[in-house]
Write a protein that holds these residues in place. Sequence first.
Motif, PDB file in Angstrom:
ATOM      1  N   MET A  20     -44.172  82.114   7.472  1.00 57.68           N
ATOM      2  CA  MET A  20     -45.008  81.627   8.552  1.00 57.68           C
ATOM      3  C   MET A  20     -44.196  81.623   9.851  1.00 57.68           C
ATOM      4  N   SER A  21     -44.793  82.055  10.928  1.00 57.13           N
ATOM      5  CA  SER A  21     -44.088  82.110  12.209  1.00 57.13           C
ATOM      6  C   SER A  21     -43.914  80.708  12.796  1.00 57.13           C
ATOM      7  N   HIS A  22     -42.973  80.584  13.724  1.00 57.83           N
ATOM      8  CA  HIS A  22     -42.778  79.303  14.416  1.00 57.83           C
ATOM      9  C   HIS A  22     -44.079  78.854  15.063  1.00 57.83           C
ATOM     10  N   LYS A  23     -44.763  79.788  15.701  1.00 61.71           N
ATOM     11  CA  LYS A  23     -46.011  79.457  16.389  1.00 61.71           C
ATOM     12  C   LYS A  23     -47.050  78.933  15.398  1.00 61.71           C
ATOM     13  N   SER A  24     -47.181  79.606  14.263  1.00 65.01           N
ATOM     14  CA  SER A  24     -48.153  79.178  13.252  1.00 65.01           C
ATOM     15  C   SER A  24     -47.828  77.790  12.716  1.00 65.01           C
ATOM     16  N   VAL A  25     -46.559  77.554  12.432  1.00 65.74           N
ATOM     17  CA  VAL A  25     -46.135  76.243  11.920  1.00 65.74           C
ATOM     18  C   VAL A  25     -46.412  75.164  12.962  1.00 65.74           C
ATOM     19  N   ALA A  26     -46.024  75.412  14.195  1.00 63.54           N
ATOM     20  CA  ALA A  26     -46.215  74.412  15.251  1.00 63.54           C
ATOM     21  C   ALA A  26     -47.696  74.109  15.468  1.00 63.54           C
ATOM     22  N   LEU A  27     -48.513  75.135  15.535  1.00 62.05           N
ATOM     23  CA  LEU A  27     -49.946  74.918  15.757  1.00 62.05           C
ATOM     24  C   LEU A  27     -50.593  74.203  14.567  1.00 62.05           C
ATOM     25  N   LYS A  28     -50.156  74.510  13.369  1.00 61.74           N
ATOM     26  CA  LYS A  28     -50.688  73.841  12.174  1.00 61.74           C
ATOM     27  C   LYS A  28     -50.319  72.358  12.203  1.00 61.74           C
ATOM     28  N   LEU A  29     -49.065  72.059  12.511  1.00 56.82           N
ATOM     29  CA  LEU A  29     -48.638  70.664  12.581  1.00 56.82           C
ATOM     30  C   LEU A  29     -49.409  69.914  13.671  1.00 56.82           C
ATOM     31  N   PHE A  30     -49.596  70.554  14.809  1.00 55.12           N
ATOM     32  CA  PHE A  30     -50.336  69.909  15.893  1.00 55.12           C
ATOM     33  C   PHE A  30     -51.787  69.668  15.479  1.00 55.12           C
TER      34      PHE A  30
END
Length: 146
Positions: free
Chosen positions: A1-11
């Motif tokens: 999973m990309s950094h962007k995907s992880v960050a957006l999922k957490l948000f």
Amino acid sequence: MSHKSVALKLFEEKFHCSQAVFAAFSEEYGISKEDALKIGGCFGSGMRKGEVCGACTGALMVLGLKYGKSRIDDMDSKIKSDEVCDRFLDEFKKENGSYICNTLLGCDISTEEGIQYALDNNLFTEFCPKMVESAVIITEKILEEY
């Protein structure tokens, strides 16, 4: 999973912007995702006062883990971390108009009225994810270039 995907999922899972950005990178720099979420917990919404955007704060924590000074005699790391901090904030401001949460949102979220305005206008769910994404992209760019 990309950094962007992880960050957006957490948000999306209702973690603060600061937590989402920091935790998306943390394990690569020796901090568990759980600890990153805890550390980043008080920096969302511009430290709850609309100051520096939490997505920026999370990104600066990542850059600090990579480039920050940890020894008294390590002036090279101090210079490097100052440089990447300035670079991040300058690029974020250039891309988004500011790195101050209240300015970005167009309301004062340190007040009940400001929070209500942000909620009524879906700023936390529609605007803030764009700031999370921007912070991640700029962080990745800096990490690649330095």
